[in-house]
Design a protein around this motif. Structure first.
Motif, PDB file in Angstrom:
ATOM      1  N   PRO A  16      91.201 -84.307 -29.967  1.00  0.00           N
ATOM      2  CA  PRO A  16      92.566 -84.776 -29.744  1.00  0.00           C
ATOM      3  C   PRO A  16      92.788 -85.165 -28.283  1.00  0.00           C
ATOM      4  O   PRO A  16      92.384 -84.455 -27.373  1.00  0.00           O
ATOM      5  CB  PRO A  16      93.423 -83.565 -30.136  1.00  0.00           C
ATOM      6  N   TRP A  17      93.446 -86.284 -28.087  1.00  0.00           N
ATOM      7  CA  TRP A  17      93.669 -86.823 -26.755  1.00  0.00           C
ATOM      8  C   TRP A  17      94.913 -86.209 -26.130  1.00  0.00           C
ATOM      9  O   TRP A  17      95.940 -86.094 -26.755  1.00  0.00           O
ATOM     10  CB  TRP A  17      93.806 -88.338 -26.838  1.00  0.00           C
ATOM     11  N   ARG A  18      94.787 -85.814 -24.894  1.00  0.00           N
ATOM     12  CA  ARG A  18      95.955 -85.413 -24.129  1.00  0.00           C
ATOM     13  C   ARG A  18      96.069 -86.371 -22.957  1.00  0.00           C
ATOM     14  O   ARG A  18      95.116 -86.562 -22.213  1.00  0.00           O
ATOM     15  CB  ARG A  18      95.785 -83.987 -23.595  1.00  0.00           C
ATOM     16  N   ASP A  19      97.246 -86.978 -22.792  1.00  0.00           N
ATOM     17  CA  ASP A  19      97.398 -87.968 -21.734  1.00  0.00           C
ATOM     18  C   ASP A  19      97.140 -87.365 -20.358  1.00  0.00           C
ATOM     19  O   ASP A  19      96.578 -87.997 -19.486  1.00  0.00           O
ATOM     20  CB  ASP A  19      98.801 -88.575 -21.784  1.00  0.00           C
ATOM     21  N   THR A  20      97.558 -86.115 -20.156  1.00  0.00           N
ATOM     22  CA  THR A  20      97.391 -85.482 -18.854  1.00  0.00           C
ATOM     23  C   THR A  20      96.848 -84.075 -19.030  1.00  0.00           C
ATOM     24  O   THR A  20      97.350 -83.309 -19.852  1.00  0.00           O
ATOM     25  CB  THR A  20      98.732 -85.411 -18.094  1.00  0.00           C
ATOM     26  N   VAL A  21      95.825 -83.761 -18.277  1.00  0.00           N
ATOM     27  CA  VAL A  21      95.275 -82.409 -18.234  1.00  0.00           C
ATOM     28  C   VAL A  21      95.242 -81.974 -16.779  1.00  0.00           C
ATOM     29  O   VAL A  21      94.573 -82.604 -15.959  1.00  0.00           O
ATOM     30  CB  VAL A  21      93.854 -82.350 -18.842  1.00  0.00           C
TER      31      VAL A  21
END
Length: 388
Positions: A264-269
């Motif tokens: 799953p993609w997270r825009d900001t980590v």
């Protein structure tokens, strides 16, 4: 660390046949995780997987879905094919000398190539039924591409022509169609032990030239000579951290990695949301004293029968520098480092079966039975299990 689920990274060091150490540690972690989720694969617990040299094989095998137990068996059972006894390689060595070269790598790299091609064939391989040693008819005709690995994977190598680090990423369009075995062969091309791997894949060469680097040619071969990824980072943890943070401002353009439900993609980590499982290959205990340091010449520093000490020292120093940098950037709980101090010197390029078994027994009976290390594994398992 924030209350969000951590972004987890697996980073596997280089170390030749001491990659067995990493596989054994991962096997124990895998066993702990399977106590709660028996059917999940090790790769399910990581968002990004990185490897260097021998760690490239381990990392890509984990990303493919091969169990740590099977990876351990690969080192134990196929190591002898990668690093044959010298009397077996002597004829090849002499033939290469007769071919007009003053010196030659110890191994011709054929065994390494065949093992990698078998592990990363397009179809799943039943390793139990493969003969020992492998024969040409056992080698698959079609190979897994880097894009086929369902997790983001990062592998390091070094371009010795342009003197430039190469970081292979299956999230990058120019790298996604390169066969996995070629990327691992590039990363594992330890000078003195193996010939460089000549990367001729047109997508890679086109991208590399557009980056401003020259592409040499010899005869009909046009490609980039690549050697061991340890010259870039013997411990790929920092490369993996930097890559994920870069995605915050410049994410992969390939939509596959934005939409992949397996990652799953997270825009900001944020950096405080990252947890790194950094798996070493063991540190030799051999101390190079004052006399040796002042009197050793090329013969002693690159002696393969002594594990090529200069590479060992370089690898340890590089890894220590990376760990130091990470420790300045992240809290102690964010990086879980496993690096056994070995009781004896296990050569990274000698597949002596007795020594491999001794190494296995030392890690399983000593290191993993250590209360402190077991507790570190338990804490890491708890963090990874909390993702589900």
């Amino acid at each position: 660390m924030s209350n969000t689920k951590p972004y987890s990274i697996l980073a596997c060091d280089g170390g030749g046949l001491r990659g067995l150490v990493s596989a054994i540690i991962l096997e124990r972690l895998e066993q702990k995780l399977r106590q709660k989720f028996p059917n999940r694969q090790l790769r399910d617990y990581f968002d990004l997987i990185a490897g260097t040299s021998a760690g490239s094989l381990t990392a890509c095998a984990v990303a493919r879905g091969i169990s740590a137990t099977q990876i351990k068996r690969l080192y134990l059972e196929r190591g002898i094919e990668i690093f044959p006894p010298f009397n077996n390689v002597f004829r090849s060595f002499v033939n290469r000398l007769v071919g007009g070269f003053a010196t030659q790598p110890i191994y011709d790299g054929i065994g390494l190539r065949q093992v990698l091609q078998t592990v990363f064939g397009q179809e799943n391989i039943n390793f139990e039924n493969l003969p020992k040693p492998l024969k040409p008819e056992n080698i698959p005709s079609k190979f897994l591409l880097f894009q086929d690995l369902p997790k983001p994977v990062l592998i390091t190598a070094y371009d010795i022509y342009n003197r430039q680090a190469v970081v292979f990423k299956n999230t990058k369009v120019a790298h996604e169609k390169v066969p996995v075995w070629e990327i691992c062969r590039s990363s594992a091309a330890v000078p003195v032990a193996f010939p460089a791997h000549i990367m001729t894949h047109p997508d890679f060469l086109k991208d590399w030239q557009e980056e401003g680097y020259q592409i040499p040619a010899t005869g009909n071969t046009r490609g980039i000579p690549l050697v061991d990824g340890g010259f870039v980072a013997s411990n790929p943890s920092l490369c993996a951290i930097a890559e994920r943070l870069r995605w915050n401002r410049n994410p992969p353009t390939n939509p596959k990695w934005r939409q992949n439900p397996a990652s799953p993609w997270r825009d900001t980590v944020d950096i405080q949301d990252i947890v790194v499982a950094s798996i070493g290959t063991g540190q030799n205990v051999k101390q190079i004293g004052i006399v040796q340091a002042q009197t050793w010449g090329a013969g002693e520093w690159i002696n393969p029968l002594d594990g090529i000490p200069i590479l060992d020292v370089f690898s340890d120093g590089s890894s220590d520098g990376i760990i130091y940098t990470i420790n300045q950037l992240m809290s102690a709980e964010q990086q879980v480092r496993f690096q056994p101090i070995l009781s004896k010197n296990y050569a990274a390029f000698n597949a002596n079966q007795k020594l491999l078994v001794e190494m296995q027994q030392e890690i399983e009976r000593s290191f993993l039975m250590n209360k402190k290390e077991d507790e570190k594994l338990n804490k890491l398992a708890a963090v990874l299990l909390a993702r589900f």
